[in-house]
Design an enzyme around this catalytic site. Structure first.
Site, mmCIF file in Angstrom:
data_model
loop_
_atom_site.group_PDB
_atom_site.id
_atom_site.type_symbol
_atom_site.label_atom_id
_atom_site.label_comp_id
_atom_site.label_asym_id
_atom_site.label_seq_id
_atom_site.Cartn_x
_atom_site.Cartn_y
_atom_site.Cartn_z
ATOM 1 N N HIS A 162 -10.386 -5.392 -3.074
ATOM 2 C CA HIS A 162 -9.038 -5.694 -2.594
ATOM 3 C C HIS A 162 -9.088 -6.077 -1.130
ATOM 4 O O HIS A 162 -9.930 -5.590 -0.373
ATOM 5 C CB HIS A 162 -8.095 -4.495 -2.796
ATOM 6 C CG HIS A 162 -8.638 -3.194 -2.297
ATOM 7 N ND1 HIS A 162 -9.542 -2.429 -3.018
ATOM 8 C CD2 HIS A 162 -8.427 -2.522 -1.147
ATOM 9 C CE1 HIS A 162 -9.850 -1.350 -2.337
ATOM 10 N NE2 HIS A 162 -9.199 -1.380 -1.181
ATOM 11 N N ASP A 207 0.851 -1.197 0.000
ATOM 12 C CA ASP A 207 0.000 0.000 0.000
ATOM 13 C C ASP A 207 0.887 1.248 0.000
ATOM 14 O O ASP A 207 1.890 1.314 0.705
ATOM 15 C CB ASP A 207 -0.910 -0.013 1.242
ATOM 16 C CG ASP A 207 -2.060 0.957 1.106
ATOM 17 O OD1 ASP A 207 -3.215 0.503 0.977
ATOM 18 O OD2 ASP A 207 -1.809 2.186 1.117
ATOM 19 N N ILE A 208 0.490 2.243 -0.780
ATOM 20 C CA ILE A 208 1.281 3.469 -0.911
ATOM 21 C C ILE A 208 1.223 4.312 0.368
ATOM 22 O O ILE A 208 2.100 5.148 0.599
ATOM 23 C CB ILE A 208 0.787 4.271 -2.144
ATOM 24 C CG1 ILE A 208 1.882 5.150 -2.709
ATOM 25 C CG2 ILE A 208 -0.471 5.055 -1.833
ATOM 26 C CD1 ILE A 208 1.550 5.724 -4.084
#
Ligand code: 5GP
Ligand code: ZN
Length: 117
Positions: free
Chosen positions: A103, A33-34
């Site tokens: 997701h 995850d960013i």
């Protein structure tokens, strides 16, 4: 599986947009995850474009089953399985969903006991 050209996660799955991938196969792609919410925060997505839990039908059972099995395998590879980890799927804006390609969040490396304490 045809991607959705408008969809960020379809574009990550196809490689058009870069991500720190930790796994990919014919069915799923997993990447960091960013904006991590835990020391380890990985997203596991099916390649199939399904926007959200609301859209699921029995036809998606194998896809979702494989996505969760892969999430568990990735958690083990990342050594999260002994201390514990959490899988999260947000459904809808009210739950905090911001990317409408389903997701599974894999969160680990810190405590998640509930209730806290
Ligand atoms: P949601 O809030 O929809 O359940 O989760 C979407 C997640 O995708 C968020 O945790 C957000 O940080 C992550 N995210 C959004 N854009 C990108 C991106 O371009 N690359 C990566 N690796 N993660 C992203
Ligand atoms: Zn998509």
């Amino acid at each position: 599986m045809a991607g959705n050209a408008q969809c960020l996660f379809c574009r990550i799955a196809s490689g058009e947009i870069p991500a720190k991938k930790v796994h990919e196969d014919a069915d799923v792609v997993a990447f960091h995850d960013i904006n991590p919410q835990a020391p380890t925060h990985v997203l596991v997505i099916p390649r199939k474009h399904i926007p959200m839990l609301n859209d699921l039908t029995d036809a998606d059972a194998a896809t979702i089953g494989t996505t969760i099995v892969r999430a568990s395998e990735i958690a083990r590879e990342l050594r999260l399985h002994e201390d514990g980890y959490r899988l999260v799927v947000n459904n809808g804006e009210g739950a905090g969903q911001t990317v409408f390609h389903i997701h599974v969040h894999v969160l680990g490396g810190r405590g998640f006991r509930w209730p806290p304490g």
